[in-house]
Enzyme design. Structure first.
Site, PDB file in Angstrom:
ATOM      1  N   GLY A  44       0.825  -1.197   0.000  1.00  0.00           N
ATOM      2  CA  GLY A  44       0.000   0.000   0.000  1.00  0.00           C
ATOM      3  C   GLY A  44       0.859   1.245   0.000  1.00  0.00           C
ATOM      4  CG  ASP A  97      -3.689   7.653   8.939  1.00  0.00           C
ATOM      5  OD1 ASP A  97      -4.870   8.035   8.772  1.00  0.00           O
ATOM      6  OD2 ASP A  97      -2.990   7.192   8.024  1.00  0.00           O
TER       7      ASP A  97
END
Length: 557
Positions: free
Chosen positions: A45, A168
């Site tokens: 990712g 996050d």
């Protein structure tokens, strides 16, 4: 060169089926082949701060498993090239090293390499992200969401205890593993008293899961992560984020000023009103009104959280956890050759590794030199779940097999491999004998070529003598060889509670070390810590009590 160009042919170590199994994507031409001591296998990712790669230790030439893989975060060049950012990043990495929690992925290594790549590596979790689980299988039952609340709450507590704010937390950063949740990707998070990324003008976070104070650019603390947790739990229970989707500006405005979507909370309340109440509390606009991570975990434990994942999710996790890598991505003549990561043992005063492999080919078995280990490779295409038994060499086969390969006049390849002049006959077995490397590095510190040995000072609290017994001399029975709870090299340390600890305790007990009155219980407590330190002292390793790559090698050696 196009970013979307296909991967380099030599980088195709994993097949399309492997990539799908591991939840990864193929490499592109612009991706590195190696980062630090790790071979890059695939992409996992990316985000605003960098890219995430799947890798393996460069010494694992064949037969590696999912549990021995690593996730490598590479910071974007515009940040890595800033010396001030690197200094702040190093401080944050040291803070991450202090995170000890069952529900976080441990930091294995970090560095700034010759290619000016700033990176950090954590254990790869062979599981399914919460985002993928909801996308593929829909909202999760309330007992499963209570389990998420309990385990993520404990993870946030461990992160906060190290002085870190995640910043996050989102469904893609929550991994569902066979033994529970793992919260990942807090390696580039701020420490509570630092604003490293803010100073570079970078906003870290995902709008739909930000807290109002974070979206508004104000100072944040652990309460901000609790708000994000509320959004994560809402998505898990209802399948939709509580502040919706759309343009970034619209989502941020709703996060700051609007209440959570009533339809989302109503859907949660239909199955469990108290769960909806917890989520609503986490999503309070005022930070002081939100529960603490510890309180969230306590509330969740009182609601009988699920002990297992839903069947479809569990099947995906099990499939990934039992995945085994290809035998080797090398030319056919070398496909039966296995390189073994040997124990870190070095004669005093030597400064470089010495690996002298000896390749032997026989009709069915091979003679093995005393004191060395030989591993026969399984047939190509097979994926055994247990370690193959080493064949015993009979006197007849030993005498019939040459003790050295025929001279070829060619220098050995880098890495220490020698090839025979002709391929082995059908049905034959090829083995490689590797003498132990000569370094004595500390765990967590790569030992590259040319590393200079230096005596390790005695650690505070270490005793000159220890009640633990030293390992049995060579030639005696080696009961620890039957320990098979774990085959990887992920960092294992005080406070862990998993199969890795079972493997450490089993080996230590088999080698004659005292692991305490509780025996092999899978809990890394004070007794196991003392035994690990004693073992490390006996083997010339830094006695820090952490079982990393080098201590794993010595334990199994």
């Amino acid at each position: 060169m196009s970013e979307r160009a296909p991967a380099r042919p030599e980088a195709g170590e994993l097949t399309a089926a492997d990539l799908e199994e591991l939840g990864a994507k193929p490499l592109l031409k612009t991706d590195p082949a190696d980062i630090g001591p790790y071979r890059v296998l695939a992409r996992l990712g990316g985000g605003g701060m960098g890219r995430l790669y799947l890798g393996r230790d460069a010494g694992d030439a064949a037969g590696y498993r999912a549990e021995s893989l690593v996730a490598i975060k590479v910071i974007r060049p515009e940040y890595a090239e800033d010396p001030g950012f690197r200094r702040r990043f190093e401080r944050e990495v040291e803070a991450v090293r202090r995170v000890h929690g069952t529900y976080t992925a441990g930091l294995l290594d970090s560095g700034f390499d010759d290619e000016e790549r700033l990176w950090m590596a954590t254990a790869y979790i062979p599981g399914l992200s919460l985002a993928d689980a909801v996308r593929r299988f829909g909202p999760l039952p309330a007992p499963v969401v209570w389990r998420l609340a309990c385990e993520i709450g404990q993870a946030l507590g461990a992160i906060a205890a190290a002085g870190i704010v995640h910043r996050d937390l989102k469904p893609s950063n929550v991994l569902l593993g066979g033994d529970g949740v793992r919260v990942i990707d807090f390696g580039v998070a701020h420490t509570a008293d630092t604003s490293a990324l803010t100073m570079t003008g970078q906003q870290l976070g995902t709008p739909a899961f930000m807290s109002p104070e974070q979206a508004n650019g104000r100072e944040v603390d652990t309460a901000s992560d609790v708000f994000s947790l509320g959004s994560v739990l809402a998505l898990a229970a209802a399948g939709t984020a509580p502040f919706g989707e759309g343009a970034t500006g619209d989502v941020v405005h709703r996060v700051i000023y609007a209440p959570p979507d009533e339809a989302v909370l109503a859907k949660v309340a239909e199955t469990d009103p108290e769960l909806a109440e917890l989520i609503t509390g986490c999503l309070a606009k005022t930070a002081a009104e939100r529960p603490t991570p510890r309180r969230i975990a306590e509330l969740a434990r009182g609601h009988e959280p699920a002990l297992t994942w839903p069947a479809p999710v569990a099947r995906v996790i099990e499939s990934r956890a039992t995945w085994m890598g290809p035998t080797a991505a090398v030319p056919p003549m070398d496909q039966l050759t296995v390189l073994r990561r040997a124990a870190p043992e070095r004669a005093a005063g030597e400064a470089t590794r010495s690996r002298r492999p000896l390749v032997l080919t026989g009709a069915a078995v091979a003679a093995v030199a005393v004191g060395a280990l030989a591993f026969a490779v399984p047939r190509m295409g097979s994926a055994p779940k247990e370690r193959a038994e080493k064949p015993a060499a009979s006197p007849r086969s030993a005498s019939a097999t040459p003790s050295h390969p025929a001279p070829t006049g060619k220098a050995p390849k880098k890495g220490g491999k020698h090839r025979t002049e002709s391929p082995p006959a059908p049905g034959s077995t090829t083995v490689i004998v590797v003498s132990p490397p000569t370094g004595r590095p500390a765990d967590g510190v790569p030992s590259g070529e040319g590393a200079s040995p230096r005596p390790q000072p005695r650690q505070p609290g270490d005793k000159a003598t220890t009640p633990h017994k030293a390992p049995a001399p060579t030639g005696e029975p080696q009961p620890w060889k039957s320990c098979d709870a774990y085959a990887g090299t992920a960092l294992t340390q005080l406070g862990d509670r998993n199969r890795r600890v079972v493997q450490v305790q089993c080996i230590l007990k088999g080698r004659g070390y005292d692991i305490g009155p509780h025996g092999i219980d899978g809990q890394f407590g004070a007794d196991t810590l003392a035994a690990v330190k004693s073992f490390q002292r006996h083997h010339g390793l830094r006695a820090d009590g952490q079982v990393g790559v080098h201590t794993w090698a010595a334990l199994r050696g």
